[in-house]
Design an enzyme around this catalytic site. Structure first.
Site, PDB file in Angstrom:
ATOM      1  N   ASP A  31      97.618  28.930  73.702  1.00 17.85           N
ATOM      2  CA  ASP A  31      97.509  29.981  72.887  1.00 17.85           C
ATOM      3  C   ASP A  31      97.876  29.162  71.493  1.00 17.85           C
ATOM      4  O   ASP A  31      98.377  28.151  71.280  1.00 17.85           O
ATOM      5  CB  ASP A  31      98.844  30.724  73.187  1.00 17.85           C
ATOM      6  N   GLN A  92      99.265  44.526  72.861  1.00 17.87           N
ATOM      7  CA  GLN A  92      98.151  43.746  73.107  1.00 17.87           C
ATOM      8  C   GLN A  92      97.416  43.721  71.768  1.00 17.87           C
ATOM      9  O   GLN A  92      97.075  44.748  71.437  1.00 17.87           O
ATOM     10  CB  GLN A  92      97.236  44.388  74.208  1.00 17.87           C
ATOM     11  N   HIS A  98      94.322  39.165  79.732  1.00 17.82           N
ATOM     12  CA  HIS A  98      94.769  37.887  79.788  1.00 17.82           C
ATOM     13  C   HIS A  98      96.138  37.883  80.268  1.00 17.82           C
ATOM     14  O   HIS A  98      96.892  38.743  79.858  1.00 17.82           O
ATOM     15  CB  HIS A  98      94.453  37.175  78.245  1.00 17.82           C
TER      16      HIS A  98
HETATM   17  P1  AMP Z   1      98.546  39.714  73.096  1.00 19.61           P
HETATM   18  O1  AMP Z   1      98.958  39.951  71.813  1.00 19.61           O
HETATM   19  O2  AMP Z   1      99.322  39.912  74.309  1.00 19.61           O
HETATM   20  O3  AMP Z   1      97.256  40.239  73.176  1.00 19.61           O
HETATM   21  O4  AMP Z   1      98.140  38.364  73.342  1.00 19.61           O
HETATM   22  C1  AMP Z   1      97.019  37.579  72.645  1.00 19.61           C
HETATM   23  C2  AMP Z   1      97.635  36.145  72.305  1.00 19.61           C
HETATM   24  O5  AMP Z   1      96.320  35.481  71.987  1.00 19.61           O
HETATM   25  C3  AMP Z   1      98.527  35.905  71.286  1.00 19.61           C
HETATM   26  O6  AMP Z   1      99.414  35.107  71.581  1.00 19.61           O
HETATM   27  C4  AMP Z   1      97.597  34.910  70.066  1.00 19.61           C
HETATM   28  O7  AMP Z   1      98.292  33.835  69.416  1.00 19.61           O
HETATM   29  C5  AMP Z   1      96.483  34.545  71.098  1.00 19.61           C
HETATM   30  N1  AMP Z   1      95.061  34.175  70.377  1.00 19.61           N
HETATM   31  C6  AMP Z   1      94.164  34.935  69.426  1.00 19.61           C
HETATM   32  N2  AMP Z   1      93.509  34.323  69.103  1.00 19.61           N
HETATM   33  C7  AMP Z   1      93.202  33.224  69.752  1.00 19.61           C
HETATM   34  C8  AMP Z   1      92.318  31.885  70.010  1.00 19.61           C
HETATM   35  N3  AMP Z   1      91.438  32.179  69.069  1.00 19.61           N
HETATM   36  N4  AMP Z   1      92.702  31.066  70.641  1.00 19.61           N
HETATM   37  C9  AMP Z   1      93.921  30.864  71.427  1.00 19.61           C
HETATM   38  N5  AMP Z   1      94.886  32.120  71.427  1.00 19.61           N
HETATM   39  C10 AMP Z   1      94.548  33.005  70.412  1.00 19.61           C
END
Ligand code: AMP
Ligand code: ZN
Length: 111
Positions: A31, A92, A98
């Site tokens: 992440d 989300q 994910h």
């Molecule tokens: P959620 O808020 O449960 O949808 O989780 C989305 C997650 O994706 C968050 O913890 C973000 O930090 C992570 N995230 C967003 N963009 C990226 C990226 N380009 N690479 C890795 N993690 C990401």
């Protein structure tokens, strides 16, 4: 696949990621804003908006097994936190299914 989906773009190799596991139909990467000393995301390569659209029981099992493997390979055979945000109301922020895998020192709990 939606052109603007960040995780589809990672799957396609158009955006960089720290990939920790790749197996048929599944990718896992760290992440970008870790909420724990270990924080990985386990993602189906196929675009699925969120858990409510998942209709493939085998894929769900394989995502869980990939999460176990990621935790194990990152040194957390003692266990880890597994959670899924479902839809905007569930916090989300990336609308591509994910699973979060958090382990070690947890810096914040999911909101
Ligand atoms: P959620 O808020 O449960 O949808 O989780 C989305 C997650 O994706 C968050 O913890 C973000 O930090 C992570 N995230 C967003 N963009 C990226 C990226 N380009 N690479 C890795 N993690 C990401
Ligand atoms: Zn996507």
């Amino acid at each position: 696949m939606p052109d603007d989906c960040v995780f589809c773009r990672i799957v396609a190799g158009e955006l960089p990621a720290n990939v920790v596991l790749r197996e048929e139909g599944i990718i896992a990467f760290l992440d970008i804003h870790p909420a724990a000393s270990t924080h990985a995301l386990v993602v189906p390569e196929r675009h699925i908006d969120d858990l409510r659209q998942l209709d493939d029981a085998q894929l769900w099992l394989r995502l869980a097994q990939a999460a176990h493997k990621v935790a194990e390979e990152l040194g957390h055979s003692d266990g880890y936190r597994f959670y899924v945000s479902v839809g905007a109301g569930g916090g989300q922020t990336v609308p591509h299914l994910h699973v979060h895998v958090l382990a070690g020192e947890m810096r914040r709990l999911p909101a």
